[in-house]
Design an enzyme around this catalytic site. Sequence first.
Site, mmCIF file in Angstrom:
data_model
loop_
_atom_site.group_PDB
_atom_site.id
_atom_site.type_symbol
_atom_site.label_atom_id
_atom_site.label_comp_id
_atom_site.label_asym_id
_atom_site.label_seq_id
_atom_site.Cartn_x
_atom_site.Cartn_y
_atom_site.Cartn_z
ATOM 1 N N GLU A 29 4.910 -1.671 -0.314
ATOM 2 C CA GLU A 29 4.757 -1.990 1.125
ATOM 3 C C GLU A 29 3.319 -1.652 1.478
ATOM 4 O OE1 GLU A 29 7.009 -3.259 3.159
ATOM 5 O OE2 GLU A 29 8.851 -3.059 1.984
ATOM 6 N N CYS A 45 1.075 0.093 10.041
ATOM 7 C CA CYS A 45 0.893 -1.090 9.195
ATOM 8 C C CYS A 45 1.102 -2.353 10.015
ATOM 9 C CB CYS A 45 1.846 -1.051 8.019
ATOM 10 S SG CYS A 45 3.564 -0.878 8.507
HETATM 11 P P1 NDP Z 1 -3.192 5.077 0.213
HETATM 12 O O1 NDP Z 1 -2.948 3.871 -0.587
HETATM 13 O O2 NDP Z 1 -4.531 5.702 0.202
HETATM 14 O O3 NDP Z 1 -2.180 6.234 -0.212
HETATM 15 C C1 NDP Z 1 -0.772 6.049 -0.229
HETATM 16 C C2 NDP Z 1 -0.142 7.103 -1.124
HETATM 17 O O4 NDP Z 1 -0.544 6.888 -2.473
HETATM 18 C C3 NDP Z 1 -0.576 8.536 -0.791
HETATM 19 O O5 NDP Z 1 0.506 9.414 -0.999
HETATM 20 C C4 NDP Z 1 -1.661 8.763 -1.809
HETATM 21 O O6 NDP Z 1 -1.908 10.103 -2.065
HETATM 22 C C5 NDP Z 1 -1.049 8.091 -3.019
HETATM 23 N N1 NDP Z 1 -1.996 7.763 -4.084
HETATM 24 C C6 NDP Z 1 -3.361 7.682 -4.022
HETATM 25 N N2 NDP Z 1 -3.859 7.297 -5.222
HETATM 26 C C7 NDP Z 1 -2.796 7.132 -6.055
HETATM 27 C C8 NDP Z 1 -2.652 6.744 -7.416
HETATM 28 N N3 NDP Z 1 -3.703 6.428 -8.177
HETATM 29 N N4 NDP Z 1 -1.417 6.677 -7.949
HETATM 30 C C9 NDP Z 1 -0.322 6.972 -7.194
HETATM 31 N N5 NDP Z 1 -0.396 7.356 -5.896
HETATM 32 C C10 NDP Z 1 -1.606 7.437 -5.337
HETATM 33 O O7 NDP Z 1 -2.737 4.712 1.694
HETATM 34 P P2 NDP Z 1 -2.949 5.563 3.005
HETATM 35 O O8 NDP Z 1 -2.241 6.878 2.862
HETATM 36 O O9 NDP Z 1 -4.392 5.550 3.363
HETATM 37 O O10 NDP Z 1 -2.103 4.718 4.079
HETATM 38 C C11 NDP Z 1 -2.634 3.682 4.837
HETATM 39 C C12 NDP Z 1 -2.217 2.346 4.252
HETATM 40 O O11 NDP Z 1 -0.807 2.268 4.208
HETATM 41 C C13 NDP Z 1 -2.664 1.181 5.109
HETATM 42 O O12 NDP Z 1 -3.192 0.171 4.281
HETATM 43 C C14 NDP Z 1 -1.369 0.708 5.760
HETATM 44 O O13 NDP Z 1 -1.366 -0.639 6.123
HETATM 45 C C15 NDP Z 1 -0.374 0.992 4.679
HETATM 46 N N6 NDP Z 1 0.967 1.085 5.234
HETATM 47 C C16 NDP Z 1 1.859 0.081 4.956
HETATM 48 C C17 NDP Z 1 3.131 0.099 5.514
HETATM 49 C C18 NDP Z 1 4.119 -0.992 5.231
HETATM 50 O O14 NDP Z 1 5.302 -0.810 5.506
HETATM 51 N N7 NDP Z 1 3.706 -2.130 4.708
HETATM 52 C C19 NDP Z 1 3.547 1.184 6.419
HETATM 53 C C20 NDP Z 1 2.527 2.172 6.631
HETATM 54 C C21 NDP Z 1 1.289 2.120 6.054
HETATM 55 P P3 NDP Z 1 -3.048 10.889 -1.254
HETATM 56 O O15 NDP Z 1 -2.954 10.486 0.191
HETATM 57 O O16 NDP Z 1 -2.655 12.266 -1.426
HETATM 58 O O17 NDP Z 1 -4.335 10.448 -1.849
#
Ligand code: NDP
Length: 473
Positions: A231, A265
């Site tokens: 997502e 999002c």
């Molecule tokens: P990120 O992609 O930066 O992070 C998402 C999660 O992935 C965090 O827990 C992060 O950890 C983790 N992560 C980071 N690097 C890795 C890796 N290499 N392998 C596995 N996990 C990893 O997203 P954001 O937290 O910045 O969230 C914002 C984004 O989420 C926006 O693009 C938004 O549109 C999207 N979003 C989509 C939704 C939907 O339903 N479609 C709903 C809500 C948000 P850490 O933060 O600790 O680095």
Amino acid sequence: MTEASSLPLRNPRTGAHDGDLPITPAAEVAALGQQLRQAQQGWEQQSIEQRCACLSALADALASRREAFMQVLLDDTGRWHESAIEVDGTIAAIRRWAAQAPAVLAEKPAQAEAIGFISSQQTWVAYPVVGIISPWNFPLMLTLIDAVPALAAGCSILAKPSEVTSRFVPLLREALAEAGLGEVFKLVTGAGATGQAVIEASDQICFTGSVATGRKVGEACARRFIPASLELGGKDPALVLSDANIDNAARALAWGSFVNGGQSCMSIERVYVEAPVAEAFTAALVREVSALTLNCEDPAQGQIGPVIAASQVELVRGQLADAKARGARALTGGELVERGGVWCPPTVLVDVDDSMAVVRDESFASVLPVIVVKDEAEAVARANATEFGLSAAVFCGDAQRAERIARQLHAGGISINDACLTGMVQTAEKQSFKLSGMGGSRMGTASIRRFVRARALLINNGTASPWWFPPAA
Ligand code: NDP
């Protein structure tokens, strides 16, 4: 060099480092995965009604800690009203699943097949360990949104919330233990490396986050041949047609673009308005948006909270600077406000074009470009000219026309005469289009089917099958 054992926690209201988040070592994540795999066997053997009773107990445990959850969410996100919506909405969703899941996964009696002497029994087999990797914008809700139906289906859960907003983890562990779910739901903390360890320890992944990280997660899951529900981000458009109720459109979009400071999002991030109503609509939008205030002094006062993740600040600053350098005008806001933390005042931009980063790329901030188009066809074409396909909105006075336009939009959830309904209505199925995601619907009762594999029992009633080899003499 020894690896860090914790990460600094930043308060988005003050910008201060005011705590530390322990990093769960990869070996411990793997060990937790093994423990969950063991515990899941007994969990799946319980009846779905027993599992749903535990979910109801979880809803009760969250409800009895409502204020405490709101406080830790406030500390991590700096906003208060959305924290209330988040906690209450999560509790309501858990109660809904506890009530609905038994009927959705109920096994039907064996069915007669086209081959007269064969019948089939459809059964479901849960994935043992579902890994959840969640973002920072709605920390509690997005950690539980997939976990709850997966638990109902008989899976165990290994969850890693964002490092930016993990302060709720100890409280959630407490609530899970009280609900009898502590052995089948483990939470780990850390950053990307911990997320990778979760993928290695799981049999399926539900990831919510950015396209860039989603791609890495999808690739890691593909290497392991495990399913991934992704997502991801969006650049949701709204189309305002000339027969729309302009005041309603302006109010809906002021909310749909700026609630949670645009850090949702499904935020509306672009408006295409038909020329005949462009002036009236823009004036109405500016009127509504000008009434919104920052919550700098008191988190419970004002609609706009701080930029939650420090990493977002430069992205938004860069998009605004680029747009202004290329001729865009801010009718409201336009400059970030720094008071320890950083706030993005609700910003309505005009004189923008589709090549600007603020129109093309996800902003995830309270910034809304308004673009005038000559007609419906241009609005649809420009709304669809994006790599994203999460959701969209259509404002139109003619119901048939609105539906016709909505059916042409390349996105999974289209609100008609409202905005962001996909965030408020979790019962209608929808999928993400294009780079906004991959996998089955997270919404609607069918969402639970993502967590089980279908197993057919194919039963011969005792008849010699005509395709067998002739009997041995
Ligand atoms: P990120 O992609 O930066 O992070 C998402 C999660 O992935 C965090 O827990 C992060 O950890 C983790 N992560 C980071 N690097 C890795 C890796 N290499 N392998 C596995 N996990 C990893 O997203 P954001 O937290 O910045 O969230 C914002 C984004 O989420 C926006 O693009 C938004 O549109 C999207 N979003 C989509 C939704 C939907 O339903 N479609 C709903 C809500 C948000 P850490 O933060 O600790 O680095």
